[in-house]
Enzyme design. Structure first.
Site, PDB file in Angstrom:
ATOM      1  N   HIS A 169       0.833  -1.194   0.000  1.00  0.00           N
ATOM      2  CA  HIS A 169       0.000   0.000   0.000  1.00  0.00           C
ATOM      3  C   HIS A 169       0.875   1.254   0.000  1.00  0.00           C
ATOM      4  O   HIS A 169       2.078   1.186   0.240  1.00  0.00           O
ATOM      5  CB  HIS A 169      -0.919   0.025   1.230  1.00  0.00           C
ATOM      6  CG  HIS A 169      -0.202   0.300   2.520  1.00  0.00           C
ATOM      7  ND1 HIS A 169       0.576  -0.652   3.154  1.00  0.00           N
ATOM      8  CD2 HIS A 169      -0.139   1.418   3.289  1.00  0.00           C
ATOM      9  CE1 HIS A 169       1.087  -0.133   4.263  1.00  0.00           C
ATOM     10  NE2 HIS A 169       0.664   1.113   4.367  1.00  0.00           N
ATOM     11  N   GLN A 171       0.556   5.828   0.823  1.00  0.00           N
ATOM     12  CA  GLN A 171      -0.232   6.884   1.453  1.00  0.00           C
ATOM     13  C   GLN A 171      -0.239   8.114   0.566  1.00  0.00           C
ATOM     14  O   GLN A 171       0.668   8.318  -0.245  1.00  0.00           O
ATOM     15  CB  GLN A 171       0.323   7.227   2.833  1.00  0.00           C
ATOM     16  CG  GLN A 171       0.250   6.073   3.822  1.00  0.00           C
ATOM     17  CD  GLN A 171       0.575   6.511   5.234  1.00  0.00           C
ATOM     18  OE1 GLN A 171      -0.026   7.440   5.772  1.00  0.00           O
ATOM     19  NE2 GLN A 171       1.550   5.842   5.845  1.00  0.00           N
ATOM     20  N   TYR A 322      27.422  12.416  11.317  1.00  0.00           N
ATOM     21  CA  TYR A 322      27.843  13.463  10.386  1.00  0.00           C
ATOM     22  C   TYR A 322      26.689  13.894   9.479  1.00  0.00           C
ATOM     23  O   TYR A 322      26.509  15.079   9.205  1.00  0.00           O
ATOM     24  CB  TYR A 322      29.017  12.963   9.535  1.00  0.00           C
ATOM     25  CG  TYR A 322      29.670  14.040   8.701  1.00  0.00           C
ATOM     26  CD1 TYR A 322      30.658  14.863   9.249  1.00  0.00           C
ATOM     27  CD2 TYR A 322      29.308  14.244   7.370  1.00  0.00           C
ATOM     28  CE1 TYR A 322      31.261  15.862   8.485  1.00  0.00           C
ATOM     29  CE2 TYR A 322      29.899  15.238   6.610  1.00  0.00           C
ATOM     30  CZ  TYR A 322      30.876  16.040   7.167  1.00  0.00           C
ATOM     31  OH  TYR A 322      31.467  17.025   6.416  1.00  0.00           O
TER      32      TYR A 322
END
Length: 362
Positions: A169, A171, A322
Protein backbone atom coordinates in the site's frame (compact mmCIF):
# COMPACT_ATOMS: atom_id res chain seq x y z
CA UNK A 1 47.92 21.08 0.66
CA UNK A 2 47.16 19.81 -2.84
CA UNK A 3 47.77 16.10 -3.45
CA UNK A 4 50.19 14.87 -6.12
CA UNK A 5 47.79 12.00 -6.93
CA UNK A 6 45.48 12.02 -9.95
CA UNK A 7 41.84 12.23 -8.89
CA UNK A 8 39.82 9.02 -9.27
CA UNK A 9 36.11 9.39 -8.32
CA UNK A 10 35.96 5.67 -7.38
CA UNK A 11 38.88 6.01 -4.94
CA UNK A 12 39.05 9.57 -3.64
CA UNK A 13 36.66 11.55 -1.48
CA UNK A 14 34.89 14.53 -3.01
CA UNK A 15 31.67 16.51 -2.68
CA UNK A 16 28.85 16.78 -5.22
CA UNK A 17 26.17 19.44 -5.50
CA UNK A 18 22.46 18.60 -5.45
CA UNK A 19 20.71 21.32 -7.53
CA UNK A 20 17.28 20.20 -6.28
CA UNK A 21 18.09 20.91 -2.64
CA UNK A 22 20.94 23.41 -2.79
CA UNK A 23 23.03 21.00 -0.69
CA UNK A 24 26.31 19.16 -1.03
CA UNK A 25 26.88 15.40 -0.62
CA UNK A 26 30.17 13.92 0.60
CA UNK A 27 31.31 10.87 -1.42
CA UNK A 28 33.84 8.62 0.38
CA UNK A 29 34.35 5.57 -1.89
CA UNK A 30 37.47 4.35 -0.07
CA UNK A 31 35.28 3.52 2.95
CA UNK A 32 33.76 0.57 1.07
CA UNK A 33 37.00 -1.29 1.81
CA UNK A 34 36.50 -1.15 5.57
CA UNK A 35 35.20 -4.27 7.38
CA UNK A 36 31.65 -3.96 8.70
CA UNK A 37 31.40 -3.97 12.48
CA UNK A 38 28.09 -2.18 12.80
CA UNK A 39 24.54 -3.31 13.39
CA UNK A 40 23.16 -6.17 11.30
CA UNK A 41 19.39 -6.03 10.81
CA UNK A 42 17.28 -9.16 11.22
CA UNK A 43 15.92 -10.37 7.89
CA UNK A 44 12.23 -9.71 7.36
CA UNK A 45 10.15 -12.74 6.49
CA UNK A 46 8.73 -11.97 3.06
CA UNK A 47 6.75 -15.21 2.75
CA UNK A 48 3.46 -13.55 3.57
CA UNK A 49 0.08 -15.22 3.10
CA UNK A 50 -2.28 -14.01 0.39
CA UNK A 51 -4.81 -13.22 3.08
CA UNK A 52 -4.32 -12.47 6.77
CA UNK A 53 -7.55 -12.35 8.84
CA UNK A 54 -5.84 -10.03 11.36
CA UNK A 55 -4.60 -7.50 8.77
CA UNK A 56 -6.98 -4.51 8.55
CA UNK A 57 -5.93 -3.78 4.94
CA UNK A 58 -6.99 -7.19 3.66
CA UNK A 59 -10.38 -7.34 1.91
CA UNK A 60 -13.32 -7.95 4.23
CA UNK A 61 -11.46 -7.20 7.49
CA UNK A 62 -12.38 -4.63 10.13
CA UNK A 63 -10.00 -1.71 10.77
CA UNK A 64 -9.09 -0.25 14.17
CA UNK A 65 -11.80 2.43 13.97
CA UNK A 66 -14.51 -0.15 13.33
CA UNK A 67 -14.75 0.54 9.59
CA UNK A 68 -15.02 -2.47 7.31
CA UNK A 69 -12.52 -2.79 4.46
CA UNK A 70 -14.64 -3.91 1.50
CA UNK A 71 -13.84 -7.06 -0.45
CA UNK A 72 -11.99 -5.12 -3.13
CA UNK A 73 -10.58 -6.92 -6.17
CA UNK A 74 -8.12 -4.29 -7.42
CA UNK A 75 -6.60 -1.01 -6.22
CA UNK A 76 -8.59 0.42 -3.31
CA UNK A 77 -8.31 3.88 -1.71
CA UNK A 78 -9.85 5.17 1.54
CA UNK A 79 -9.48 7.99 4.07
CA UNK A 80 -6.68 7.35 6.56
CA UNK A 81 -8.11 6.23 9.92
CA UNK A 82 -5.33 8.08 11.77
CA UNK A 83 -4.54 11.14 9.61
CA UNK A 84 -1.64 13.49 10.30
CA UNK A 85 -3.61 16.30 8.66
CA UNK A 86 -7.29 17.16 9.17
CA UNK A 87 -9.43 19.30 6.88
CA UNK A 88 -10.90 21.35 9.72
CA UNK A 89 -8.60 22.51 12.52
CA UNK A 90 -8.13 25.82 14.37
CA UNK A 91 -5.28 28.08 13.33
CA UNK A 92 -2.55 28.96 15.85
CA UNK A 93 -2.25 32.57 16.96
CA UNK A 94 0.08 34.78 14.94
CA UNK A 95 3.39 35.61 16.61
CA UNK A 96 5.51 38.72 16.17
CA UNK A 97 8.53 36.81 17.44
CA UNK A 98 10.54 35.30 14.54
CA UNK A 99 11.92 32.63 16.88
CA UNK A 100 8.49 31.24 17.73
CA UNK A 101 6.56 31.15 14.46
CA UNK A 102 3.53 28.97 13.84
CA UNK A 103 1.08 28.81 10.97
CA UNK A 104 -2.03 26.84 10.06
CA UNK A 105 -1.78 23.33 8.62
CA UNK A 106 -4.77 21.61 7.07
CA UNK A 107 -5.12 18.72 4.70
CA UNK A 108 -6.41 15.27 3.97
CA UNK A 109 -4.70 11.88 4.27
CA UNK A 110 -5.59 8.72 2.36
CA UNK A 111 -4.38 5.13 2.17
CA UNK A 112 -4.27 3.20 -1.07
CA UNK A 113 -3.96 -0.59 -1.25
CA UNK A 114 -2.19 -1.69 -4.43
CA UNK A 115 -3.56 -5.23 -4.56
CA UNK A 116 -6.02 -7.40 -2.59
CA UNK A 117 -3.31 -10.01 -1.87
CA UNK A 118 -0.82 -9.25 0.90
CA UNK A 119 2.02 -11.13 -0.78
CA UNK A 120 1.90 -9.32 -4.13
CA UNK A 121 4.27 -6.35 -4.24
CA UNK A 122 4.85 -4.01 -7.19
CA UNK A 123 7.68 -6.29 -8.34
CA UNK A 124 5.27 -9.24 -8.51
CA UNK A 125 2.21 -7.47 -9.91
CA UNK A 126 1.14 -7.68 -13.54
CA UNK A 127 1.87 -4.52 -15.50
CA UNK A 128 -1.88 -4.12 -16.12
CA UNK A 129 -2.38 -4.07 -12.33
CA UNK A 130 0.35 -1.43 -11.91
CA UNK A 131 -1.37 0.66 -14.59
CA UNK A 132 -4.49 0.56 -12.38
CA UNK A 133 -2.36 1.87 -9.49
CA UNK A 134 -1.07 4.74 -11.65
CA UNK A 135 -4.61 5.56 -12.83
CA UNK A 136 -5.82 5.68 -9.24
CA UNK A 137 -2.90 7.94 -8.30
CA UNK A 138 -3.94 10.27 -11.12
CA UNK A 139 -7.57 10.24 -9.95
CA UNK A 140 -6.48 11.16 -6.43
CA UNK A 141 -4.15 13.89 -7.73
CA UNK A 142 -6.99 15.40 -9.75
CA UNK A 143 -9.47 15.19 -6.87
CA UNK A 144 -7.24 16.38 -4.03
CA UNK A 145 -5.35 18.80 -6.25
CA UNK A 146 -8.44 20.92 -6.81
CA UNK A 147 -8.31 22.07 -3.20
CA UNK A 148 -4.86 21.40 -1.77
CA UNK A 149 -1.55 23.09 -2.58
CA UNK A 150 0.55 19.92 -2.47
CA UNK A 151 -0.38 16.26 -2.90
CA UNK A 152 2.34 13.87 -1.77
CA UNK A 153 2.09 10.23 -2.83
CA UNK A 154 4.57 8.02 -0.99
CA UNK A 155 5.19 4.37 -0.17
CA UNK A 156 7.18 3.05 2.78
CA UNK A 157 8.07 -0.49 1.79
CA UNK A 158 9.23 -2.92 4.48
CA UNK A 159 9.68 -2.81 8.24
CA UNK A 160 13.19 -1.39 7.80
CA UNK A 161 11.60 1.81 6.49
CA UNK A 162 9.13 1.99 9.36
CA UNK A 163 6.21 0.40 7.55
CA UNK A 164 3.80 -0.99 10.16
CA UNK A 165 1.68 -3.03 7.75
CA UNK A 166 3.17 -5.45 5.22
CA UNK A 167 0.17 -5.36 2.89
CA UNK A 168 1.27 -3.55 -0.33
CA UNK A 169 0.00 0.00 0.00
CA UNK A 170 0.94 3.66 -0.16
CA UNK A 171 -0.23 6.88 1.45
CA UNK A 172 -1.39 10.17 -0.03
CA UNK A 173 -1.11 13.32 2.08
CA UNK A 174 -2.60 16.54 0.70
CA UNK A 175 -1.66 19.77 2.47
CA UNK A 176 -2.59 23.44 2.47
CA UNK A 177 1.09 24.42 2.25
CA UNK A 178 4.24 23.45 0.35
CA UNK A 179 6.31 21.00 2.45
CA UNK A 180 10.04 21.69 2.88
CA UNK A 181 11.29 19.41 0.07
CA UNK A 182 8.73 20.80 -2.39
CA UNK A 183 9.41 24.39 -1.34
CA UNK A 184 13.15 24.02 -1.94
CA UNK A 185 12.62 22.34 -5.32
CA UNK A 186 10.10 24.96 -6.39
CA UNK A 187 12.59 27.75 -5.72
CA UNK A 188 15.63 26.04 -7.25
CA UNK A 189 13.81 24.73 -10.34
CA UNK A 190 12.37 28.21 -10.92
CA UNK A 191 15.80 29.88 -10.53
CA UNK A 192 17.37 27.48 -13.03
CA UNK A 193 14.55 27.96 -15.57
CA UNK A 194 14.84 31.74 -15.30
CA UNK A 195 18.60 31.60 -15.97
CA UNK A 196 18.76 28.81 -18.57
CA UNK A 197 15.35 28.90 -20.25
CA UNK A 198 14.88 25.11 -19.91
CA UNK A 199 13.54 22.87 -17.12
CA UNK A 200 16.44 21.68 -14.96
CA UNK A 201 15.37 18.04 -14.95
CA UNK A 202 14.92 17.97 -18.74
CA UNK A 203 18.49 19.24 -19.17
CA UNK A 204 19.69 16.76 -16.57
CA UNK A 205 17.86 13.84 -18.22
CA UNK A 206 19.37 14.65 -21.62
CA UNK A 207 22.89 14.85 -20.18
CA UNK A 208 22.48 11.54 -18.36
CA UNK A 209 21.41 9.94 -21.65
CA UNK A 210 24.65 11.17 -23.23
CA UNK A 211 26.95 10.19 -20.36
CA UNK A 212 25.35 6.73 -19.82
CA UNK A 213 27.25 6.35 -16.51
CA UNK A 214 24.34 6.30 -14.09
CA UNK A 215 21.51 4.78 -16.18
CA UNK A 216 19.68 1.83 -14.63
CA UNK A 217 16.68 1.50 -17.01
CA UNK A 218 16.03 3.22 -20.32
CA UNK A 219 12.82 2.73 -22.28
CA UNK A 220 10.74 4.66 -24.81
CA UNK A 221 9.27 7.18 -22.38
CA UNK A 222 11.31 6.95 -19.18
CA UNK A 223 14.84 7.03 -17.82
CA UNK A 224 15.85 5.64 -14.43
CA UNK A 225 19.18 6.85 -13.05
CA UNK A 226 21.11 6.84 -9.82
CA UNK A 227 21.31 10.64 -9.46
CA UNK A 228 24.76 12.25 -9.63
CA UNK A 229 24.04 13.65 -6.15
CA UNK A 230 22.36 10.54 -4.64
CA UNK A 231 22.58 10.11 -0.85
CA UNK A 232 21.16 6.62 -0.29
CA UNK A 233 23.39 3.79 -1.66
CA UNK A 234 20.96 2.61 -4.36
CA UNK A 235 18.79 5.70 -4.66
CA UNK A 236 17.14 6.16 -8.06
CA UNK A 237 15.21 8.84 -9.90
CA UNK A 238 12.54 8.17 -12.54
CA UNK A 239 12.50 10.86 -15.24
CA UNK A 240 10.20 11.34 -18.25
CA UNK A 241 11.91 11.72 -21.63
CA UNK A 242 9.30 14.27 -22.65
CA UNK A 243 8.54 17.26 -20.43
CA UNK A 244 5.57 16.58 -18.13
CA UNK A 245 4.69 18.89 -15.26
CA UNK A 246 2.34 16.68 -13.24
CA UNK A 247 1.38 13.02 -13.01
CA UNK A 248 -2.13 13.86 -14.20
CA UNK A 249 -0.64 15.05 -17.53
CA UNK A 250 0.68 11.60 -18.43
CA UNK A 251 -0.71 10.06 -21.61
CA UNK A 252 -2.09 6.51 -21.67
CA UNK A 253 1.10 5.35 -23.36
CA UNK A 254 3.29 7.02 -20.73
CA UNK A 255 1.24 5.41 -17.96
CA UNK A 256 1.68 1.97 -19.49
CA UNK A 257 5.42 2.37 -20.01
CA UNK A 258 5.80 3.77 -16.48
CA UNK A 259 4.17 0.60 -15.13
CA UNK A 260 6.83 -1.45 -16.93
CA UNK A 261 9.61 0.75 -15.51
CA UNK A 262 8.24 0.47 -11.95
CA UNK A 263 8.02 -3.32 -12.18
CA UNK A 264 11.51 -3.65 -13.66
CA UNK A 265 13.03 -1.32 -11.08
CA UNK A 266 11.42 -3.09 -8.12
CA UNK A 267 12.48 -6.45 -9.59
CA UNK A 268 16.08 -5.24 -9.83
CA UNK A 269 15.88 -4.02 -6.24
CA UNK A 270 14.67 -7.46 -5.07
CA UNK A 271 17.39 -9.16 -7.12
CA UNK A 272 20.16 -6.96 -5.67
CA UNK A 273 20.33 -8.71 -2.31
CA UNK A 274 17.82 -11.52 -2.92
CA UNK A 275 15.16 -10.11 -0.61
CA UNK A 276 11.90 -8.20 -0.72
CA UNK A 277 13.69 -4.86 -0.96
CA UNK A 278 12.75 -2.06 1.46
CA UNK A 279 12.51 1.56 0.30
CA UNK A 280 10.66 4.82 0.60
CA UNK A 281 9.45 6.21 -2.70
CA UNK A 282 7.30 9.07 -3.91
CA UNK A 283 6.39 11.38 -6.78
CA UNK A 284 7.02 15.11 -7.18
CA UNK A 285 5.37 17.41 -9.69
CA UNK A 286 4.19 20.99 -9.99
CA UNK A 287 2.12 22.30 -7.05
CA UNK A 288 -1.65 22.00 -7.24
CA UNK A 289 -4.57 23.81 -5.62
CA UNK A 290 -6.43 27.01 -6.52
CA UNK A 291 -3.22 28.73 -7.72
CA UNK A 292 -2.09 25.83 -9.94
CA UNK A 293 -2.96 27.77 -13.08
CA UNK A 294 0.23 29.83 -12.67
CA UNK A 295 3.07 29.07 -15.07
CA UNK A 296 4.95 26.02 -13.75
CA UNK A 297 6.96 25.33 -16.90
CA UNK A 298 10.05 24.89 -14.72
CA UNK A 299 8.61 21.81 -12.95
CA UNK A 300 9.17 18.28 -14.30
CA UNK A 301 7.24 15.33 -12.88
CA UNK A 302 9.60 12.70 -11.46
CA UNK A 303 9.83 9.80 -9.02
CA UNK A 304 12.32 9.15 -6.22
CA UNK A 305 13.21 5.77 -4.68
CA UNK A 306 15.20 5.86 -1.43
CA UNK A 307 16.27 2.35 -0.31
CA UNK A 308 18.34 1.97 2.90
CA UNK A 309 20.34 -1.20 2.16
CA UNK A 310 24.09 -0.81 1.66
CA UNK A 311 26.08 -4.07 1.48
CA UNK A 312 23.55 -6.85 1.96
CA UNK A 313 19.94 -7.59 2.87
CA UNK A 314 20.66 -6.97 6.54
CA UNK A 315 23.17 -4.09 6.54
CA UNK A 316 21.45 -0.72 6.55
CA UNK A 317 22.78 2.69 5.63
CA UNK A 318 22.03 4.79 8.71
CA UNK A 319 21.50 8.52 8.43
CA UNK A 320 23.23 9.54 11.64
CA UNK A 321 26.16 11.46 13.14
CA UNK A 322 27.84 13.46 10.39
CA UNK A 323 24.77 13.21 8.14
CA UNK A 324 22.49 14.71 10.78
CA UNK A 325 24.94 17.30 12.08
CA UNK A 326 26.89 18.31 8.98
CA UNK A 327 25.79 17.01 5.55
CA UNK A 328 24.77 13.83 3.68
CA UNK A 329 27.53 11.28 3.00
CA UNK A 330 27.76 8.06 0.99
CA UNK A 331 30.44 5.42 0.37
CA UNK A 332 29.46 3.63 -2.84
CA UNK A 333 29.62 6.06 -5.78
CA UNK A 334 26.44 6.67 -7.79
CA UNK A 335 28.21 5.28 -10.87
CA UNK A 336 29.12 2.04 -9.08
CA UNK A 337 25.56 1.67 -7.76
CA UNK A 338 24.07 2.26 -11.22
CA UNK A 339 26.36 -0.35 -12.79
CA UNK A 340 25.40 -2.95 -10.20
CA UNK A 341 21.70 -2.32 -10.75
CA UNK A 342 21.91 -2.03 -14.54
CA UNK A 343 23.55 -5.45 -14.80
CA UNK A 344 20.91 -7.20 -12.68
CA UNK A 345 18.44 -9.49 -14.41
CA UNK A 346 14.89 -8.37 -15.16
CA UNK A 347 13.69 -11.82 -14.10
CA UNK A 348 12.69 -11.95 -10.46
CA UNK A 349 15.08 -14.15 -8.45
CA UNK A 350 12.31 -15.84 -6.47
CA UNK A 351 9.26 -15.55 -8.72
CA UNK A 352 10.51 -15.57 -12.34
CA UNK A 353 7.03 -16.51 -13.52
CA UNK A 354 5.85 -12.97 -12.61
CA UNK A 355 8.55 -11.24 -14.65
CA UNK A 356 8.17 -9.19 -17.82
CA UNK A 357 9.47 -10.87 -20.94
CA UNK A 358 10.71 -8.78 -23.89
CA UNK A 359 7.71 -9.56 -26.10
CA UNK A 360 5.37 -8.18 -23.39
CA UNK A 361 6.87 -4.69 -23.42
CA UNK A 362 5.35 -3.54 -26.68
Amino acid sequence: MASSQTFDPTEHQHIRYNPLKGEWVLISPHRMKRPWGGHVEPLEDDDLPEYDPSNPLCPGNTRANGELTPKYEKTFCFDNDFPALLEDAPSPPKSDDPLFCMDSARGKCKVMCFHPKSNVTIALMKTSEIVEVIKQWINEMLDLGRKWTWVQIFENRGALMGCSNAHPHCQIWASSYLPNEARAKDRLLSDYYRKKGNPLLVDYMQKELLKKERIVIDNRDWLVVVPFWAVWPFETMVLPKKQVQRMQNLTKTQQESLAIVMKKLCTKYDNLFKCSFPYSMGWHGAPTGPDSNKDCSYWTFHGIYLPPLLRSANIKKHIAGYELLAQPQRDLTPEQAAEKMRNLSDLHYKHPETSIYPDEEN
